[in-house]
Motif scaffolding. Structure first.
Motif, PDB file in Angstrom:
ATOM      1  N   GLU A  93     -44.022   6.241   1.985  1.00 11.49           N
ATOM      2  CA  GLU A  93     -43.469   5.408   3.062  1.00 11.49           C
ATOM      3  C   GLU A  93     -44.451   4.359   3.579  1.00 11.49           C
ATOM      4  OE1 GLU A  93     -41.237   5.895   7.408  1.00 11.49           O
ATOM      5  OE2 GLU A  93     -41.751   7.658   6.198  1.00 11.49           O
ATOM      6  N   PRO A  94     -45.757   4.649   3.757  1.00 10.49           N
ATOM      7  CA  PRO A  94     -46.675   3.572   4.187  1.00 10.49           C
ATOM      8  C   PRO A  94     -46.763   2.405   3.219  1.00 10.49           C
ATOM      9  CG  PRO A  94     -47.688   5.742   4.481  1.00 10.49           C
ATOM     10  CD  PRO A  94     -46.433   5.955   3.702  1.00 10.49           C
ATOM     11  N   LEU A  95     -46.369   2.595   1.971  1.00 11.64           N
ATOM     12  CA  LEU A  95     -46.440   1.513   0.993  1.00 11.64           C
ATOM     13  C   LEU A  95     -45.372   0.455   1.233  1.00 11.64           C
ATOM     14  CD1 LEU A  95     -47.146   3.524  -2.287  1.00 11.64           C
ATOM     15  CD2 LEU A  95     -48.760   2.577  -0.645  1.00 11.64           C
ATOM     16  N   PHE A  96     -44.441   0.693   2.152  1.00  9.31           N
ATOM     17  CA  PHE A  96     -43.491  -0.354   2.523  1.00  9.31           C
ATOM     18  C   PHE A  96     -44.214  -1.572   3.103  1.00  9.31           C
ATOM     19  CE2 PHE A  96     -39.820   2.769   2.835  1.00  9.31           C
ATOM     20  CZ  PHE A  96     -39.093   2.158   1.828  1.00  9.31           C
ATOM     21  N   GLN A  97     -45.421  -1.354   3.621  1.00  3.84           N
ATOM     22  CA  GLN A  97     -46.184  -2.458   4.200  1.00  3.84           C
ATOM     23  C   GLN A  97     -47.085  -3.149   3.196  1.00  3.84           C
ATOM     24  OE1 GLN A  97     -45.257  -3.052   7.262  1.00  3.84           O
ATOM     25  NE2 GLN A  97     -44.037  -1.169   7.300  1.00  3.84           N
ATOM     26  N   SER A  98     -46.957  -2.819   1.938  1.00  3.67           N
ATOM     27  CA  SER A  98     -47.820  -3.408   0.916  1.00  3.67           C
ATOM     28  C   SER A  98     -47.557  -4.904   0.792  1.00  3.67           C
ATOM     29  CB  SER A  98     -47.584  -2.714  -0.432  1.00  3.67           C
ATOM     30  OG  SER A  98     -48.328  -3.344  -1.453  1.00  3.67           O
ATOM     31  N   VAL A 121     -44.584  -3.163  -5.321  1.00  2.00           N
ATOM     32  CA  VAL A 121     -44.784  -1.862  -4.678  1.00  2.00           C
ATOM     33  C   VAL A 121     -43.644  -1.573  -3.706  1.00  2.00           C
ATOM     34  CG1 VAL A 121     -46.335  -0.500  -3.243  1.00  2.00           C
ATOM     35  CG2 VAL A 121     -47.273  -2.058  -4.947  1.00  2.00           C
ATOM     36  N   VAL A 122     -43.258  -2.566  -2.933  1.00  2.35           N
ATOM     37  CA  VAL A 122     -42.165  -2.375  -1.971  1.00  2.35           C
ATOM     38  C   VAL A 122     -40.864  -2.039  -2.699  1.00  2.35           C
ATOM     39  CG1 VAL A 122     -40.850  -3.469  -0.120  1.00  2.35           C
ATOM     40  CG2 VAL A 122     -43.290  -3.945  -0.355  1.00  2.35           C
ATOM     41  N   LEU A 123     -40.612  -2.709  -3.804  1.00  2.00           N
ATOM     42  CA  LEU A 123     -39.388  -2.426  -4.558  1.00  2.00           C
ATOM     43  C   LEU A 123     -39.435  -1.045  -5.203  1.00  2.00           C
ATOM     44  CD1 LEU A 123     -38.801  -5.888  -6.267  1.00  2.00           C
ATOM     45  CD2 LEU A 123     -37.724  -4.981  -4.216  1.00  2.00           C
ATOM     46  N   ALA A 124     -40.628  -0.629  -5.633  1.00  2.00           N
ATOM     47  CA  ALA A 124     -40.757   0.710  -6.215  1.00  2.00           C
ATOM     48  C   ALA A 124     -40.509   1.791  -5.161  1.00  2.00           C
ATOM     49  CB  ALA A 124     -42.139   0.877  -6.842  1.00  2.00           C
ATOM     50  N   VAL A 157     -35.357   1.186   4.186  1.00  2.00           N
ATOM     51  CA  VAL A 157     -35.603   0.156   3.174  1.00  2.00           C
ATOM     52  C   VAL A 157     -35.140  -1.212   3.643  1.00  2.00           C
ATOM     53  CG1 VAL A 157     -35.259   1.933   1.435  1.00  2.00           C
ATOM     54  CG2 VAL A 157     -33.394   0.365   1.960  1.00  2.00           C
ATOM     55  N   VAL A 158     -34.418  -1.302   4.759  1.00  2.00           N
ATOM     56  CA  VAL A 158     -33.807  -2.569   5.153  1.00  2.00           C
ATOM     57  C   VAL A 158     -34.851  -3.604   5.528  1.00  2.00           C
ATOM     58  CG1 VAL A 158     -32.248  -3.661   6.802  1.00  2.00           C
ATOM     59  CG2 VAL A 158     -31.695  -1.416   5.873  1.00  2.00           C
ATOM     60  N   SER A 159     -35.713  -3.277   6.477  1.00  2.00           N
ATOM     61  CA  SER A 159     -36.703  -4.253   6.943  1.00  2.00           C
ATOM     62  C   SER A 159     -37.669  -4.696   5.847  1.00  2.00           C
ATOM     63  CB  SER A 159     -37.479  -3.676   8.137  1.00  2.00           C
ATOM     64  OG  SER A 159     -36.613  -3.451   9.222  1.00  2.00           O
ATOM     65  N   PRO A 160     -38.220  -3.794   5.029  1.00  2.00           N
ATOM     66  CA  PRO A 160     -39.095  -4.259   3.934  1.00  2.00           C
ATOM     67  C   PRO A 160     -38.399  -5.191   2.950  1.00  2.00           C
ATOM     68  CG  PRO A 160     -39.414  -1.910   4.308  1.00  2.00           C
ATOM     69  CD  PRO A 160     -38.235  -2.314   5.120  1.00  2.00           C
ATOM     70  N   LEU A 161     -37.140  -4.910   2.609  1.00  2.00           N
ATOM     71  CA  LEU A 161     -36.437  -5.778   1.670  1.00  2.00           C
ATOM     72  C   LEU A 161     -36.161  -7.148   2.284  1.00  2.00           C
ATOM     73  CD1 LEU A 161     -33.882  -3.328   0.007  1.00  2.00           C
ATOM     74  CD2 LEU A 161     -35.969  -4.263  -0.979  1.00  2.00           C
ATOM     75  N   LEU A 162     -35.810  -7.188   3.545  1.00  2.00           N
ATOM     76  CA  LEU A 162     -35.572  -8.474   4.188  1.00  2.00           C
ATOM     77  C   LEU A 162     -36.852  -9.298   4.281  1.00  2.00           C
ATOM     78  CD1 LEU A 162     -33.163  -7.436   7.092  1.00  2.00           C
ATOM     79  CD2 LEU A 162     -32.581  -8.470   4.905  1.00  2.00           C
ATOM     80  N   ARG A 163     -37.991  -8.623   4.406  1.00  2.00           N
ATOM     81  CA  ARG A 163     -39.270  -9.345   4.455  1.00  2.00           C
ATOM     82  C   ARG A 163     -39.570 -10.037   3.137  1.00  2.00           C
ATOM     83  NH1 ARG A 163     -44.388  -7.486   3.042  1.00  2.00           N
ATOM     84  NH2 ARG A 163     -43.594  -5.355   2.864  1.00  2.00           N
ATOM     85  N   LEU A 164     -39.163  -9.443   2.034  1.00  2.00           N
ATOM     86  CA  LEU A 164     -39.465 -10.027   0.730  1.00  2.00           C
ATOM     87  C   LEU A 164     -38.638 -11.277   0.435  1.00  2.00           C
ATOM     88  CD1 LEU A 164     -39.702  -6.830  -1.516  1.00  2.00           C
ATOM     89  CD2 LEU A 164     -41.529  -8.027  -0.321  1.00  2.00           C
ATOM     90  N   LEU A 165     -37.548 -11.493   1.166  1.00  6.70           N
ATOM     91  CA  LEU A 165     -36.691 -12.635   0.877  1.00  6.70           C
ATOM     92  C   LEU A 165     -37.357 -13.965   1.179  1.00  6.70           C
ATOM     93  CD1 LEU A 165     -33.266 -11.364   2.287  1.00  6.70           C
ATOM     94  CD2 LEU A 165     -33.938 -11.566  -0.108  1.00  6.70           C
ATOM     95  N   HIS A 166     -38.443 -13.945   1.952  1.00  4.35           N
ATOM     96  CA  HIS A 166     -39.061 -15.198   2.391  1.00  4.35           C
ATOM     97  C   HIS A 166     -40.396 -15.460   1.700  1.00  4.35           C
ATOM     98  CE1 HIS A 166     -36.022 -15.081   5.548  1.00  4.35           C
ATOM     99  NE2 HIS A 166     -36.422 -13.858   5.851  1.00  4.35           N
ATOM    100  N   ILE A 167     -40.705 -14.741   0.640  1.00  3.31           N
ATOM    101  CA  ILE A 167     -41.995 -14.934  -0.037  1.00  3.31           C
ATOM    102  C   ILE A 167     -41.900 -16.069  -1.042  1.00  3.31           C
ATOM    103  CG2 ILE A 167     -43.705 -13.849  -1.527  1.00  3.31           C
ATOM    104  CD1 ILE A 167     -43.108 -11.205  -0.221  1.00  3.31           C
ATOM    105  N   SER A 168     -41.005 -15.980  -1.988  1.00  7.61           N
ATOM    106  CA  SER A 168     -40.835 -17.023  -2.991  1.00  7.61           C
ATOM    107  C   SER A 168     -39.428 -16.910  -3.571  1.00  7.61           C
ATOM    108  CB  SER A 168     -41.883 -16.913  -4.105  1.00  7.61           C
ATOM    109  OG  SER A 168     -41.692 -15.735  -4.865  1.00  7.61           O
ATOM    110  N   SER A 169     -38.998 -17.958  -4.262  1.00  2.39           N
ATOM    111  CA  SER A 169     -37.650 -17.946  -4.838  1.00  2.39           C
ATOM    112  C   SER A 169     -37.514 -16.916  -5.944  1.00  2.39           C
ATOM    113  CB  SER A 169     -37.313 -19.336  -5.383  1.00  2.39           C
ATOM    114  OG  SER A 169     -38.271 -19.746  -6.349  1.00  2.39           O
TER     115      SER A 169
END
Length: 803
Positions: A289-294, A299-302, A319-331
Motif C-alpha cells: 500500500e505505501p507504494l501507491f505514493q511511488s 509501480v502504482v499500476l502494479a 486505487v482511485v486517488s493514485p490512478l487519478l494522479r497518473l492522468l496528469h503526468i504525460s500523454s
C-alpha cells in the motif's frame, strides 16, 4: 549519553551510505563518461572517426580512452561500429579502469554478433570475476553471459554460481540477470540455475531481488513452492527495493497469492457484513500500500493490479486517488492509466462517479484517449451527474472528430434509456441534431433515435418516453424523420429512416382521422415516392431498404393503386441493378408478393405455379420476428482482459499475454511459510531465575544483562521495561543515564583495586564516589546502592567454590 548517541548515528549513517552506494551503482553502471565534458564526443566528425582504429592500436592510454569514448558516443547515436571489434578486444585486459569499463560496454553491445572474437578474451573475463572492483566483476559476468556460444555454457554456469555468492549485492544482481541468458543458451543447465535462484532468494539485500524475480518467472515459473519460506520476508522487502524490482516482485507475489492463499470472502449475517482475509494476504496488501505514493507509474499500476485481484471490495477504493494522479503526468502514461481505470470501473462504476471531471475530453487528446474517456463517462453515468455529463455530450457533438461525435450522440441515447428522468432532455437534443449541417451528427442522431424507438415499440413499453410529451412519442419521432428524409444524406441514416417508416407505417384508421391510404400512415407513401425517385442514385444499402419499404406498404394496403405502381416500378429498377444483393432481394420479394397481387386480378400473376402465400402470411414474414437492437453499441467490455496485460491497453486479446491463475478453494498450509524471521525472539532476561525467594538466589547484575529494546510482551508502545525487576527504564534517556553510571562504577572499582594493591589512593576513591553522588543528585536520580557490587562479589564467591 553523547557517545552512545554518536554510535547509533554512525550505524545509521553507515547503513544509509551502503544503500546510497547500491543505488548509485545501479543507476550509473552504464555511464561511460563520468566527468568532464562528454557532449563533444556526440558531435564526432568523420575525420576523427577514421582515427579511432589508429588510436585503439596506440600505446597511449589517453588515446585509447578517447577512442573508446567516441565509440560509445557513436553507439548511443545508433551507428554500427562493429568493425572495430578486433581492436577493442585487444584492450580488454587494459590496466586503466576507465578503458576496461568502456570496453565492457562495447562488448555487451556486440559480443553476440562476434562470438568467435569474443572467445579470445574468455580467460580475461574469468580473471576479472575475481577483481576487487564489484563493477568489474559484474560487467565481466554480463559480457561472458552475452556471448552466445553453447560450448562455453559450463563456464557461464560456474561464473554465475561464483557471482551468486559474492559479497556485493550488485554482483548478485548481475548473476540473477545472467540466469535467463544461460538457460536460453543451453536448457540443460536449468536444474542448476533453479538451485542458484533458490539461494539468491535467501539474500537479505533488496537490490538483487527484482532481478531474481525476473529470473524466476523465466526459468521456473511453476515452482512457486520455492517461495514459501521467503514469502513474508519478500513482502516486507518491497518498500526497500528499486522501482522496477518492485514491479517484477509484485507481479510474482500476486501470482503466488492467487495460487497458494485462500480467497478473501465477505459474509453477511444479522450483525452486518464480515470480511475474512488470510493474514499472509493481508501482509502483502499492507506492505504494498505505501507504494501507491511511488514516483514510478509502473509501480502504482502494479499495486493497483494487486489490490484489484487480491483485495476485498472495501479496499478497492484505495486505487482511485493514485490512478487519478497518473492522468496528469504525460500523454503516454495517461493512455495506459485509462485502460486500467476502464477495467476497474467496469466492476465498480461508483468508485469514479464523483471524479467525472477528470475524464473530460480535451482537444489535444489522441483518438484512442478520446474513445476511452467516452467509455468511462458512459460507465460512470448516474442520476447524480447526468445533468453535467449531458452538457458535455452535447458539446462534443459539435466536434470535428466524427468518431467523437458518434460516441457522444450514442452516449446521449444511452443516458435516455438508463435514466428515465433524462429522456425529455435527451430527445430534445437528438431531435435538434437532425437539423445540423454536418452529416455525421445527423446520421448518428437518426441511428440513436431508431434504436430508442425500436427498443420502446418492440417491447410494447415506453420506458425511455415515460416522462415525455406526445410530441416525442415514438410515432411522432418517426413522422418527423419521415418528413425530413430529403435532408438526411448519410446512407446509413437514410436506411434507418426507411426501415422505421416501413416497420411502423401501419395505423388503425378507426381511432384517428388520416388522409392516407387505408391502414397506412399518411406520411409513408410520400417517403416511398421520394425514395423511388432517387433509387438509381442511392447506395446498395439504401436500395435494399427501399425495396423492403415498397413491399411492406403494398401488403398493408394492397387495394391502393398508387402503392401498387410504386412497388412495380421499384422492383423493375432493382431487377437490373448491378449489385447482386439488390437483384436477389427484388426477385425474392416479387415472388413473395405474387399471392397479394394475384388476389387483385392482375394478369401477369395469374399463371404462376407453386406455393402462393396469402396476404396474412406475407405480412407475418415481412413484419414479425425482428430482433431488438442494443443501444450500447460502443461498449467493448471483455471480461477476459486483465490489468497489467497488453490486451487491456490495445483493447483486444493478444496471444501469449499475461494470465492470472484462479483462486484455490483452500490455500496451502500457512506453516509452510514459517521461517526463522517469524519465530518469536524471547529475551534472555526472561530466562533468568524465576524464584527470588531463596536467600542464595543470584541477582542478575545490571551490567551483565542484555538490553532488549524491542518489547515482545504487552508493554506499552514507546516504553522499554527491564524484565528482571531491578530497574525500570521508561525511555531511552534513562537507559543511557543508567548505562553511564554503570560504566563509572566499573571504573571506580578498578581504580580502588589498583590503589589497594599499591597501598595508596584511598582518599581519591572516596572523592570520586562523592563526585558521582553529586552528579546523580544533580540529575534528579537517587544515589545508586552497592547492591551491584555485593551481587558481583557473591557471584565470584559461588564460581570459586564451583571450581
Amino acid at each position: 549519553m553523547a557517545g552512545i548517541n554518536l554510535e547509533a548515528l554512525a550505524e545509521n549513517a553507515s547503513r544509509l551510505g551502503t544503500r546510497l552506494q547500491e543505488t548509485i551503482s545501479e543507476h550509473t553502471r552504464d555511464l561511460a563518461i563520468t566527468r568532464g565534458s562528454g557532449a563533444g564526443y556526440l558531435d564526432t566528425p568523420e575525420e576523427k572517426v577514421k582515427l579511432i582504429r589508429k588510436q585503439l592500436d596506440s600505446n597511449s592510454d589517453r588515446e585509447k580512452l578517447d577512442a573508446m569514448k567516441r565509440l560509445i558516443a557513436l553507439i548511443s547515436k545508433g551507428r554500427n561500429v562493429s568493425e572495430y571489434f578486433a581492436q577493442v578486444v585487444k584492450n580488454v585486459a587494459s590496466h586503466n579502469l576507465e578503458i576496461r569499463k568502456l570496453v565492457y560496454i562495447y562488448l555487451l553491445r556486440y559480443a553476440e554478433q562476434e562470438p568467435d572474437l569474443a572467445l579470445l578474451s574468455i580467460n580475461t573475463f574469468q580473471k576479472d570475476l575475481s577483481d576487487s572492483n564489484p563493477l568489474i566483476r559484474a560487467m565481466a559476468l554480463r559480457v561472458l553471459s552475452g556471448i552466445r556460444v553453447p560450448m562455453i555454457g559450463s563456464i557461464i554456469v560456474l561464473a554465475i554460481k561464483k557471482c551468486a555468492t559474492d559479497i556485493s549485492p550488485y554482483v548478485k544482481k548481475a548473476a540473477a540477470q545472467a540466469i535467463p541468458k544461460c538457460c536460453s543458451l543451453d536448457p540443460s543447465h536449468q536444474p542448476e540455475m533453479i538451485t542458484v535462484i533458490s539461494n539468491l532468494l535467501r539474500d537479505r539485500s533488496p537490490l538483487p531481488i527484482g532481478s531474481v524475480a525476473v529470473a524466476f518467472e523465466t526459468v521456473c515459473p511453476t515452482r512457486l513452492d520455492l517461495l514459501h519460506q521467503h514469502y513474508r520476508r519478500l513482502c516486507r522487502t518491497l518498500i526497500d527495493m528499486d522501482e522496477w524490482g518492485q514491479v517484477d516482485l509484485l507481479n510474482l507475489l500476486v501470482r503466488y497469492a492467487r495460487t497458494m492463499l485462500p480467497r478473501p470472502s465477505v459474509t453477511e449475517d444479522a450483525d452486518g457484513q464480515h470480511e475474512e482475509i488470510d493474514p499472509d494476504l493481508k501482509l502483502l496488501l499492507t506492505s504494498s500500500e505505501p507504494l501507491f505514493q511511488s514516483r514510478n507509474p509502473a509501480v502504482v499500476l502494479a499495486v493497483t493490479r494487486a489490490f484489484q485481484y487480491l483485495g476485498l471490495p472495501s479496499e478497492t477504493k484505495k486505487v482511485v486517488s493514485p490512478l487519478l494522479r497518473l492522468l496528469h503526468i504525460s500523454s503516454e502514461i495517461e493512455r495506459v492509466t485509462l485502460a486500467y481505470i476502464l477495467l476497474v470501473a467496469r466492476s465498480s462504476p461508483t468508485l469514479f462517479s464523483p471524479h467525472w471531471n477528470s475524464f473530460i475530453v480535451r482537444t489535444d487528446d489522441t483518438q484512442r484517449v478520446k474513445k476511452d474517456k467516452m467509455q468511462l463517462l458512459r460507465l460512470i453515468l448516474s442520476p447524480d451527474n447526468y445533468q453535467a455529463l449531458l452538457r458535455e455530450f452535447t458539446y462534443y457533438a459539435d466536434d470535428a472528430d466524427d468518431e467523437l461525435v458518434a460516441d457522444a450522440v450514442q452516449a446521449i441515447g444511452y443516458c435516455a434509456r438508463l435514466i428515465p428522468e433524462s429522456a425529455q432532455q435527451c430527445l430534445t437534443s437528438l431531435m435538434s441534431f437532425i437539423q445540423s449541417k454536418h452529416d455525421a451528427v445527423v446520421a448518428n442522431a437518426v441511428i440513436v433515435l431508431k434504436s430508442l424507438v425500436q427498443t420502446s415499440l418492440h417491447h410494447h413499453q415506453t420506458l425511455a418516453f415515460a416522462s415525455t410529451s406526445s410530441a416525442y412519442s415514438p410515432l411522432a419521432i418517426i413522422s418527423k424523420l419521415a418528413y425530413r428524409i430529403e435532408d438526411i444524406r448519410h446512407p446509413k441514416a437514410r436506411a434507418c429512416v426507411l426501415w422505421l417508416v416501413g416497420q411502423y407505417a401501419a395505423v388503425d384508421t378507426s381511432l384517428e382521422s388520416h388522409r392516407g391510404p387505408e391502414g397506412v400512415a399518411e406520411w409513408a407513401p410520400d417517403v416511398l415516392r421520394k425514395a423511388a425517385t432517387f433509387f438509381t442514385k442511392e447506395t446498395s444499402y439504401v436500395k435494399l431498404q427501399i425495396i423492403s419499404l415498397a413491399a411492406k406498404l403494398l401488403v398493408l394496403c394492397p387495394s391502393d393503386r398508387t402503392l401498387g405502381l410504386l412497388n412495380r416500378y421499384v422492383l423493375s429498377l432493382a431487377r437490373y441493378d448491378l449489385n447482386f444483393d439488390v437483384r436477389d432481394r427484388a426477385r425474392m420479394l416479387g415472388s413473395l408478393l405474387s399471392g397479394v397481387t394475384s388476389a387483385l386480378g392482375e394478369d401477369e400473376h395469374q399463371d404462376l405455379e407453386g406455393v402462393v402465400l396469402r396476404r396474412e402470411q406475407v405480412k407475418m414474414v415481412l413484419f414479425e420476428g425482428k430482433q431488438d437492437v442494443s443501444l450500447d453499441v460502443t461498449a467493448t467490455d471483455n471480461g477476459r482482459l486483465l490489468l497489467g496485460s497488453l490486451s487491456a491497453v490495445i483493447g483486444r486479446e493478444v496471444a501469449l499475454d499475461s494470465y492470472l491463475p484462479e483462486w484455490l478453494e483452500e490455500g496451502v498450509e500457512s506453516s509452510l511459510r514459517d521461517s526463522e524471521d517469524d519465530a518469536p525472539q524471547l529475551p534472555i532476561a526472561a530466562q533468568s531465575i524465576s524464584s527470588t525467594s531463596s536467600p542464595r538466589a543470584i541477582a542478575p547484575s545490571s551490567r551483565n544483562t542484555p538490553v532488549i529494546l524491542t518489547p515482545t510482551g504487552p508493554s506499552p508502545s514507546g516504553s522499554y521495561v527491564r524484565q528482571n525487576g531491578k530497574n525500570n527504564w521508561t525511555d531511552l534517556d534513562k537507559f543511557y543515564a543508567d548505562a553511564e553510571r554503570t560504566e563509572e562504577d566499573e571504573e571506580e572499582e578498578s581504580e580502588e583495586e589498583e590503589e589497594e594493591e599499591e597501598g595508596e589512593g584511598s582518599d581519591d576513591g572516596e572523592e570520586e564516589e562523592e563526585e558521582s553522588d553529586r552528579d546523580e543528585a544533580a540529575s534528579g536520580e537517587e544515589p545508586e546502592t552497592d547492591s551491584a557490587d555485593e551481587d558481583a562479589d557473591e557471584n565470584a564467591h559461588i564460581l570459586h567454590h564451583a571450581r
